[in-house]
Design a protein around this motif. Structure first.
Motif, short mmCIF file in Angstrom:
data_model
loop_
_atom_site.label_atom_id
_atom_site.label_comp_id
_atom_site.label_asym_id
_atom_site.label_seq_id
_atom_site.Cartn_x
_atom_site.Cartn_y
_atom_site.Cartn_z
N LYS A 149 -69.62 60.27 68.19
CA LYS A 149 -71.02 60.02 67.86
C LYS A 149 -71.25 59.67 66.40
O LYS A 149 -72.21 58.98 66.06
CB LYS A 149 -71.85 61.26 68.21
N LEU A 150 -70.38 60.17 65.52
CA LEU A 150 -70.61 59.96 64.09
C LEU A 150 -70.17 58.57 63.67
O LEU A 150 -69.10 58.11 64.05
CB LEU A 150 -69.84 61.01 63.28
N PRO A 151 -70.97 57.90 62.86
CA PRO A 151 -70.60 56.56 62.41
C PRO A 151 -69.53 56.60 61.33
O PRO A 151 -69.39 57.58 60.60
CB PRO A 151 -71.92 56.01 61.83
N GLY A 152 -68.78 55.51 61.22
CA GLY A 152 -67.82 55.37 60.13
C GLY A 152 -66.57 56.20 60.34
O GLY A 152 -66.51 57.09 61.18
N GLY A 155 -64.13 59.68 55.42
CA GLY A 155 -64.82 60.93 55.13
C GLY A 155 -65.54 61.52 56.32
O GLY A 155 -66.45 62.33 56.16
N ASN A 156 -65.17 61.11 57.52
CA ASN A 156 -65.83 61.61 58.72
C ASN A 156 -65.49 63.09 58.90
O ASN A 156 -64.33 63.45 59.03
CB ASN A 156 -65.36 60.79 59.93
N PRO A 157 -66.50 63.98 58.91
CA PRO A 157 -66.20 65.42 58.98
C PRO A 157 -65.52 65.84 60.28
O PRO A 157 -64.73 66.78 60.29
CB PRO A 157 -67.57 66.09 58.82
N ALA A 158 -65.82 65.14 61.38
CA ALA A 158 -65.15 65.47 62.64
C ALA A 158 -63.67 65.11 62.56
O ALA A 158 -62.80 65.87 63.01
CB ALA A 158 -65.82 64.74 63.80
N ALA A 159 -63.37 63.95 61.98
CA ALA A 159 -61.97 63.56 61.81
C ALA A 159 -61.24 64.52 60.88
O ALA A 159 -60.10 64.90 61.13
CB ALA A 159 -61.90 62.14 61.26
#
Length: 205
Positions: free
Chosen positions: A32-35, A38-42
């Motif tokens: 769901k998160l864009p980009g 620095g993606n916090p889920a990644a």
């Protein structure tokens, strides 16, 4: 519909829990998160290390929408257990971006078992796959790659693949001998590239 900022906060909170039971939720947050930068889920999935590998492999094997991103995270984890799946994907996947991600992820693991798959990838029709395979071979330390890396250096139509091949050769003792021969080449671009890579490897004159 949750805002991206709220989803990011939730992903960071899940990552702090450090309970493998939250891994599917983190994968959904990644969806769901864009980009990607620095993606916090990644970042949270990477932080789980090997515990996250089964969830990421399931996404890859199902050819899900996050296939390329899951491959990248496996590379960041440097998961040796994922290398067989990554080498199979490198050979079989139709999406060239996924194949390129596989080569990069394999390189991050530096697992010499992947050398045959990477050598085959030097002939990939997609230029970025060839460049990533050349880079990855430089991480393996296998002198058997020198001949094909030299072939890329001399003949690939993509300049960046040639640069990556020269870089990989500079990391191998036999490869540095190849580059030293190229410092006497009649082609000024080849000569300059060989000299530069030897200099960066500490062998410049």
């Amino acid at each position: 519909q949750e805002s991206p900022d709220l989803q990011a906060v939730a992903a960071r909170a899940l990552g702090r829990i450090q309970d493998p039971a939250v891994l599917p939720a983190l994968l959904e947050a990644l969806r769901k998160l864009p980009g990607s930068q620095g993606n916090p889920a990644a970042q949270a999935l990477t932080g789980f290390g090997e515990e996250a590998v089964p969830v990421l492999l399931a996404e890859i094997q199902g050819r899900g929408t996050l296939c390329a991103r899951a491959v990248q995270i496996l590379g960041e984890i440097r998961s040796l257990s994922a290398v067989p799946a990554l080498t199979a994907l490198l050979a079989e996947e139709k999406d060239p971006q996924v194949r390129a991600a596989c080569a990069a992820a394999i390189g991050q693991t530096a697992n010499p078992d992947a050398v045959p798959a990477l050598l085959q990838g030097l002939d990939d029709p997609f230029r970025e796959v060839r460049a990533q395979c050349a880079w990855a071979l430089g991480r393996m330390g296998d002198p058997s790659a020198c001949l094909q890396l030299d072939g890329v250096l001399l003949g690939d139509s993509y300049w960046w693949a040639r640069v990556r091949a020269a870089e990989a050769l500079s990391k191998l003792e036999e490869g540095r001998k190849v580059l030293e021969r190229h410092t006497r080449a009649s082609d000024p671009a080849l000569r300059s590239l060989a000299e530069e890579m030897l200099f960066l490897a500490g062998r410049g004159r």
